[in-house]
Structure formats: structure tokens, C-alpha cells
Design a protein around this motif. Structure first.
Motif, PDB file in Angstrom:
ATOM      1  N   PRO A 324       6.163  13.745  -7.011  1.00 24.80           N
ATOM      2  CA  PRO A 324       6.154  13.018  -5.799  1.00 24.80           C
ATOM      3  C   PRO A 324       5.632  13.038  -4.690  1.00 24.80           C
ATOM      4  N   TYR A 325       4.708  14.949  -4.373  1.00 26.62           N
ATOM      5  CA  TYR A 325       4.432  15.053  -3.269  1.00 26.62           C
ATOM      6  C   TYR A 325       2.967  15.518  -3.382  1.00 26.62           C
ATOM      7  N   THR A 326       3.121  15.459  -4.748  1.00 23.95           N
ATOM      8  CA  THR A 326       0.908  15.859  -5.322  1.00 23.95           C
ATOM      9  C   THR A 326       0.446  14.584  -5.515  1.00 23.95           C
ATOM     10  N   ASP A 327       0.466  14.035  -7.194  1.00 23.28           N
ATOM     11  CA  ASP A 327      -0.116  13.295  -7.300  1.00 23.28           C
ATOM     12  C   ASP A 327       0.362  11.654  -7.050  1.00 23.28           C
ATOM     13  N   PHE A 328       1.642  12.044  -7.326  1.00 21.70           N
ATOM     14  CA  PHE A 328       1.816  10.163  -6.927  1.00 21.70           C
ATOM     15  C   PHE A 328       2.700  10.402  -4.991  1.00 21.70           C
ATOM     16  N   ILE A 329       1.963  11.029  -4.702  1.00 20.53           N
ATOM     17  CA  ILE A 329       2.294  10.734  -2.818  1.00 20.53           C
ATOM     18  C   ILE A 329       1.757   9.369  -2.618  1.00 20.53           C
ATOM     19  N   LEU A 330       0.853   8.694  -2.382  1.00 20.48           N
ATOM     20  CA  LEU A 330       0.574   7.297  -2.402  1.00 20.48           C
ATOM     21  C   LEU A 330       2.085   6.398  -2.729  1.00 20.48           C
ATOM     22  N   ALA A 331       2.789   7.133  -3.639  1.00 22.75           N
ATOM     23  CA  ALA A 331       3.500   6.040  -4.118  1.00 22.75           C
ATOM     24  C   ALA A 331       4.999   5.982  -3.373  1.00 22.75           C
ATOM     25  N   ILE A 332       5.335   7.222  -2.727  1.00 23.88           N
ATOM     26  CA  ILE A 332       6.537   7.148  -2.309  1.00 23.88           C
ATOM     27  C   ILE A 332       6.039   6.887  -0.303  1.00 23.88           C
ATOM     28  N   LEU A 333       5.087   7.247  -0.394  1.00 20.66           N
ATOM     29  CA  LEU A 333       3.936   6.598   1.405  1.00 20.66           C
ATOM     30  C   LEU A 333       4.537   4.504   1.072  1.00 20.66           C
ATOM     31  N   GLY A 334       4.161   4.240  -0.324  1.00 16.77           N
ATOM     32  CA  GLY A 334       3.935   2.472  -0.178  1.00 16.77           C
ATOM     33  C   GLY A 334       5.514   2.937  -0.204  1.00 16.77           C
ATOM     34  N   GLU A 335       6.622   3.280  -0.850  1.00  8.77           N
ATOM     35  CA  GLU A 335       7.778   2.744  -0.749  1.00  8.77           C
ATOM     36  C   GLU A 335       8.863   2.961   0.930  1.00  8.77           C
ATOM     37  N   GLU A 336       8.109   3.866   1.625  1.00 13.77           N
ATOM     38  CA  GLU A 336       9.417   4.498   2.536  1.00 13.77           C
ATOM     39  C   GLU A 336       7.655   3.280   3.886  1.00 13.77           C
ATOM     40  N   LEU A 337       6.344   3.417   3.952  1.00 17.26           N
ATOM     41  CA  LEU A 337       6.181   3.091   4.936  1.00 17.26           C
ATOM     42  C   LEU A 337       5.279   1.492   4.750  1.00 17.26           C
ATOM     43  N   GLY A 338       5.646   1.028   3.210  1.00 14.64           N
ATOM     44  CA  GLY A 338       5.251  -0.738   2.839  1.00 14.64           C
ATOM     45  C   GLY A 338       3.938  -0.300   2.569  1.00 14.64           C
ATOM     46  N   LEU A 339       3.548  -1.732   2.223  1.00 14.20           N
ATOM     47  CA  LEU A 339       2.096  -2.546   2.185  1.00 14.20           C
ATOM     48  C   LEU A 339       0.947  -1.672   3.130  1.00 14.20           C
ATOM     49  N   LEU A 340       2.254  -1.687   5.166  1.00 13.05           N
ATOM     50  CA  LEU A 340       1.188  -1.830   5.538  1.00 13.05           C
ATOM     51  C   LEU A 340       0.721   0.229   5.461  1.00 13.05           C
ATOM     52  N   GLY A 341       1.652   0.325   5.750  1.00 14.20           N
ATOM     53  CA  GLY A 341       1.346   2.416   5.318  1.00 14.20           C
ATOM     54  C   GLY A 341       0.041   2.503   4.441  1.00 14.20           C
ATOM     55  N   CYS A 342       0.074   1.756   3.052  1.00 14.30           N
ATOM     56  CA  CYS A 342      -0.997   1.977   2.367  1.00 14.30           C
ATOM     57  C   CYS A 342      -2.250   1.593   2.891  1.00 14.30           C
ATOM     58  N   LEU A 343      -2.018   0.446   3.552  1.00 21.49           N
ATOM     59  CA  LEU A 343      -3.794  -0.304   3.968  1.00 21.49           C
ATOM     60  C   LEU A 343      -3.780   0.663   5.067  1.00 21.49           C
TER      61      LEU A 343
END
Length: 646
Positions: A324-343
Motif C-alpha cells: 500500500p505504500y510502495t507500488d499501490f500508494i496511488l490507490a491509498i491516495l485516491g481512497e483518502e483524498l478522492g478523485l481530486l487528490g489523484c488529479l
């Protein structure tokens, strides 16, 4: 004209005679008309590079923001800095649960990442101030060190984890040489293609030795095995060949061969084949090969538009989303900060890529153009592959998200490449001229400050000497036998003042430049006092009836021996006007000479005090009472003993 044509330098066959290095289209057309230049081969792409926008003399406020000289520098620094800050926060949020489960502390993984960032920041700053020539000199040594470390990974010194041997251990420290191989390929390929610039019209010189060396490095990485990093290493090769102006058929042939080899390598390994099959439909085997991809999609879907909140992720808990904090950290970021954080993350990488390609486009240095484009392509390709795997657009390859994911072996080389891009942005023609002008302005300001300090230091003793001179000449001097306060001779300028100490020695209220200057000032004041006393002596005496020789009434005795003309005590009108003094004699000469002239050679009195004592003795003999001494005056013993107190 495409972006590729605009960014690429002119590539042609070797010329006979003069070769020009101009970068504008007009210069390129003039070179094409030279009689000594051979015509381009069929299919040869002759690139046209636009001139660097440079508007000397135009105020920066009137230029658009993106046309200012240091726009690339600030875009690179701001986007990379925000990605680093966001990555550090997300590493803490995504790793706290599993860090506590594995190490007993929620901050162990975060502190490791912060330590690596603390190591990388000085490296980034040093690289941003490094001259371009030093990057070229480091290309071949860095490639040699990388090849040696890649060979050590396959030796007993290699460290295995999760079925892959990708690290080399040095005591408690483990490094991943494949991350360093990307940076080494960037610098080496840029330097090689710059050295062979005039030979790149021949496709053999174009692909040899850059393609064989890259294949060798990629083969060492595949033996670990690490197919994702191998793909990024070959992306550096293809970006460099694109920018240098490789003919279309040569470029297409290389791309086809590499894609064929990658497909074969992906199929012959069972776990790679399973990943390819699960990529088509990860929910077909959600409990098996599609587990990571499915839980990554769950994390992104549960985040929605605005996210669950920082630290509120559920997929980061054990037995759910792997890495969750290496290859798939973007998935955790999207879960906690939503689509706005991914954008926001996608936008920051877009700004970084634009700034890096802008540096490659605006520079007039061939090595800088190739190295900037290759390093920008490396970071962007790695980010695209990672984000594509998280959202399900690409197969999972196991590479981290640059500047965001946990991992020091990936973070430090990436920060070094960012510092190198910052150095390249500072070397743009307009930026270099602006920085040179700023440096000259700072040097001139420093010289001016040093000059002012020197002038102030030189003027200080001059002002002190001037004030001492004024102190020696201002005001009437002490009367013979008068008070020490009148004899102090305070300066009218207010700069140097002194009082007569009880011992008869002059002491300064304010410090003089030196002890010698203080002694000279005291000597001048004493000389002036004696001259004034001698001049006023015959005119200011009293006869036996107590009247002045001018006919005025003396009245009662003034306290402390002051006379009406003594400006220092009463502030009344000064005494008789004196003629403009001539050059002041040395101490001990002028007073005696003028006293003898005033009294007709009545005797040799060495000082004004002895002359005053002689007059007081004569006045007492005529029945006149001598003035009382002042409170700060202690008369010296004369030849007949100390005088009476009153």
C-alpha cells in the motif's frame, strides 16, 4: 512542424568543409545551400529547431509568465517539491498500520523515508548548482559503477525478497542498482550521442554502441528478474534516439524488435503470463492473480470525489491491498483524498513533464537537450506505468511512483536527476544571462558596501582630529590660577570633552582615536589656555582699589576664579576679541614667549599656572584677596610651598 521536429537538432550526413552549429531554421536552410554539403538520404529527417525565445532589454513584468527566463526552473522546482511533500505525507498515512504491526511503531517506515529524503535534498541542491561539464565527466564512471553493482546483485552479496534478487547489501544498508542504472544510461547516452553528433547520419553510428550497451544493462536487470525497470531503461534509449533525430524506419525497426523480445520474455515466465491474463479481467480470479488489481480498484472506488479523509483508508490494513505504500500508494491516495487528490498528482506530473521538455527545447547545448529529454522521459514513463497499473489500464509491473512511493534506492537517483534538470534550466541562454547580471549586481553592491565601510572608517579618525582641533581652539582658556573647570576647555563641537582630574591630568569623557591623539589634544588645549591667559593678563588685572584697569567695577570675587568673559561658566558675552591666531607653537614655548612680550620680559615663567601664582602673590602684597580655588582644582606646590586655601 511536430514537437519531435521542433525539439530535435539537425541530423545529417558528415559535411566537407565548414560546419555550422546554429539552431534556427534560417541558419539550417543556409547550411543546406552550402556547396560542400552532401544531400540528405532518402527518409533522412532533417530536424528544425526553433530559436530560443530571448528578449533582452524587455522588462520581465511585460513578458508572459512562461516566457520569462527562469520559468522552467520554478516550474520544475515547485512541481517536484509538491510531489515530494505529498509523497512524504502519504507514506506516513499508508504505512502507519502495517509499520506498527511489523516494527511496533507507526512511524518506522515514515522515518526511513524522511531519512532518505534528508539524504536526497543536499544531493539535489548540489546537483542544481553543478556545471554541465561535470555531468558529462561523470557519465562513463557512473556507468562503470552501475555495471559492477548489477553484477554484484547476481553474486552471493545479492539480497532476495519475494522471490526476486534485486538488491545488494552493504551491512545494514541495501541498495537497488537497477534504479541507479536509469540515471547512468541517461548521462552516458547523452554524452555518447553528443560526441558522435557529426556521424549520426549513418545508422550504424546511430545505434552502435548505444543499443548494445542498453541491451546488456537491460539483460542484467532481467536476470534479477525485474521487467518493469527494464522497460524504463529502454524508455531512456528510445527518448534519446527520438530527440537526436533517428530516421523513422530505423526507429520503427528498433521499437518492433524490442517489443517482440519483451513479449517473448513475458510469455515464457508463468507468473508474468498470469499477470497478463488477469490484466484482461482481474475479477475473473479476484482471490488469486487478480487480488492486488481488484483491491486497488476497490480503494479508488471507495474514495469517490473527495475521499474518505487523510488516514481513513481501509485497504491499507493487513491482509487487504498488497504494497500500500510502495507500488499501490496511488490507490491509498485516491481512497483518502478522492478523485481530486489523484488529479492533483497527475497535474503535478504533467507540469513537471512540460517543464523538463521545455528545458530540452530552449537550450542551445546538445548534451543538455538529450539529457533533459531522457531524464524527463524516464520519470514520466515510470509514473505512467505505475498509475496505469493501479487503475487497470496496464499490467502490474511492480515499479514505484516517482517521488511519492516509499523507497530510498528510487528516491535518491530521482532527486539527483531533478537537481540536474534544475541546473540545465539555469543554463538556458536567457536564464544564464539573467543570473550573470544578478551576480554582477550583487558584486557591485558588496563592493559599494565595503567602500562605504572603508570611507566611514577613514572619516572617523579625521572627524576625531577635527573635533580635537576645535576643542583646542574653542572658548577662552583658563585664567591663571583659576579653576580647573575653566581650564578644561570643553569643545564647542561636542565631540571631544575632557575635565581636569584632581591629579591635574587630563581625562577624556569620550574616547579619542588613540592614546597619542589624546595626549596631543591635551597639549593643544593647555597651549591655547596659556595663550589666552597671557593675552588677558595685563588687560584683565585689577589695581589696588579693586577696580579693573579698564575702569569697570570688579565687584565681589567670582566663585571658582571665573571672570565675566569666561563663556564656559556663565554663558555671558565672551571676553575681549582675539586676533586670528597664528600657527600654534609647541607646548612650553608659545606661552612663555607671549608672557614675556606682554610684561616686558618680567621673567621666565614656564607655565600659565606659575604666571598666575606670581600675579596672585603680587596682589596679596597690595592687599587684594586671591580668588578661592574651585571644587575640582587642587593647586600644585610652588617654590614657596603650597598656597593658602583662601
Amino acid at each position: 512542424m511536430t514537437l519531435r521536429d521542433a525539439m530535435a537538432p539537425a541530423v545529417g550526413a558528415p559535411t566537407i568543409g565548414k560546419t555550422s552549429g546554429a539552431a534556427s531554421s534560417a541558419a539550417a536552410s543556409s547550411r543546406a545551400a552550402e556547396p560542400g554539403r552532401r544531400p540528405a538520404r532518402a527518409g533522412q529527417r532533417r530536424a528544425v529547431l526553433r530559436a530560443v525565445p530571448d528578449t533582452p532589454g524587455v522588462p520581465f513584468a511585460k513578458l508572459p509568465l512562461l516566457e520569462r527566463p527562469l520559468a522552467s526552473y520554478y516550474l520544475l522546482g515547485s512541481s517536484a517539491g509538491l510531489l515530494l511533500l505529498l509523497g512524504l505525507v502519504m507514506v506516513l498515512s499508508a504505512s502507519n498500520v502495517r509499520s506498527f504491526a511489523d516494527f511496533g511503531s507507526s512511524y518506522t517506515v515514515f522515518l526511513r523515508q524522511a531519512t532518505w529524503m534528508g539524504i536526497g535534498l543536499p544531493i539535489l541542491l548540489v546537483a542544481s548548482r553543478t556545471p554541465v561539464r561535470l555531468f558529462r565527466r561523470a557519465a562513463y564512471p557512473l556507468l562503470a559503477v552501475t555495471l559492477l553493482m548489477l553484477l554484484l546483485v547476481l553474486s552471493p552479496l545479492g539480497v532476495s525478497s519475494n522471490g526476486a534478487q534485486r538488491w545488494v547489501g552493504f551491512g545494514p544498508l541495501t541498495l537497488q542498482p537497477s534504479e541507479l542504472a536509469k540515471l547512468a544510461l541517461v548521462l552516458w547516452s547523452a554524452d555518447l550521442l553528443t560526441r558522435k553528433r557529426r556521424l549520426l547520419g549513418d545508422w550504424k553510428h546511430l545505434i552502435i554502441p548505444i543499443v548494445p550497451v542498453t541491451v546488456f544493462v537491460g539483460g542484467l536487470i532481467m536476470l534479477q528478474p525485474d521487467m518493469g525497470t527494464t522497460i524504463i531503461a529502454f524508455s531512456v534509449l528510445f527518448v534519446a534516439l527520438w530527440v537526436v533525430g533517428t530516421p523513422g524506419r530505423v526507429y520503427g525497426a528498433l521499437l518492433g524488435v524490442i517489443a517482440l523480445v519483451a513479449t517473448v520474455l513475458a510469455v515464457i515466465e508463468p507468473y508474468r503470463l498470469a499477470r497478463l491474463l488477469s490484466y484482461r479481467d482481474p475479477f475473473d480470479d479476484a482471490q488469486g492473480s487478480g487480488w492486488q488489481a481488484v483491491h486497488g480498484i476497490y480503494a479508488l472506488a471507495s474514495g469517490g470525489w473527495w475521499g474518505e479523509g487523510l488516514g481513513a483508508s481501509r485497504e491499507k490494513w493487513p491482509d487487504l491491498l498488497p504494497a500500500p505504500y510502495t507500488d499501490f500508494i496511488l490507490a491509498i491516495l485516491g481512497e483518502e483524498l478522492g478523485l481530486l487528490g489523484c488529479l492533483v498528482v497527475v497535474t503535478l506530473f504533467g507540469v513537471f513533464g512540460y517543464a523538463g521538455l521545455r528545458v530540452a527545447h530552449r537550450t542551445d547545448n546538445h548534451f543538455v537537450r538529450l539529457a533533459a529529454a531522457a531524464s524527463t522521459g524516464w520519470i514520466l514513463a515510470q509514473a505512467v506505468v505505475n498509475m496505469g497499473a493501479v487503475v487497470g489500464l496496464l499490467p502490474i509491473t511492480g515499479i514505484p511512483l516517482p517521488l511519492v512511493s516509499f523507497g530510498g534506492s528510487s528516491l535518491v537517483p530521482t532527486m539527483f536527476s531533478i537537481g540536474m534538470l534544475l541546473a540545465f534550466a539555469r543554463s538556458e541562454p536567457a536564464a544564464a544571462r539573467l543570473l550573470a547580471e544578478r551576480a554582477e549586481a550583487r558584486k557591485a553592491a558588496r563592493r559599494a558596501r565595503r567602500g562605504r565601510r572603508g570611507a566611514d572608517g577613514a572619516a572617523g579618525p579625521k572627524r576625531a582630529r577635527f573635533s580635537i582641533h576645535r576643542a583646542g581652539r574653542s572658548g577662552p582658556g583658563p585664567r591663571a590660577g583659576g579653576s580647573g573647570r575653566a581650564a578644561s576647555g570643553r569643545a564647542t563641537s561636542g565631540r571631544v570633552t575632557s575635565d581636569r582630574a584632581p591629579s591635574g591630568r587630563a581625562t577624556s569623557d569620550r574616547a579619542t582615536p588613540s592614546r597619542a591623539a589624546s595626549d596631543r589634544a591635551a597639549s593643544k588645549r593647555a597651549t591655547s589656555g596659556r595663550r589666552d591667559a597671557d593675552e588677558r593678563g595685563p588687560r584683565g588685572g585689577r589695581d589696588q582699589s579693586g577696580r579693573d584697569q579698564k575702569g569697570g567695577t570688579a565687584g565681589r570675587a567670582r566663585p571658582h576664579g571665573r571672570e565675566p568673559g569666561d563663556r564656559a561658566e556663565t554663558g555671558a558675552e565672551p571676553g575681549p576679541a582675539r586676533a586670528r591666531p597664528r600657527a600654534r607653537p609647541r607646548a612650553g614655548e608659545g606661552g612663555a614667549r607671549e608672557a614675556r612680550a606682554a610684561r616686558g620680559g618680567a621673567g621666565r615663567q614656564g607655565t600659565a599656572r606659575q604666571a598666575g601664582a606670581a600675579r596672585d602673590t603680587g596682589g596679596a602684597a597690595r592687599g587684594r584677596r586671591s580668588p578661592e580655588p574651585g571644587p575640582y582644582h587642587r593647586p600644585r606646590s610652588g617654590p614657596d610651598g603650597p598656597p593658602a586655601a583662601g
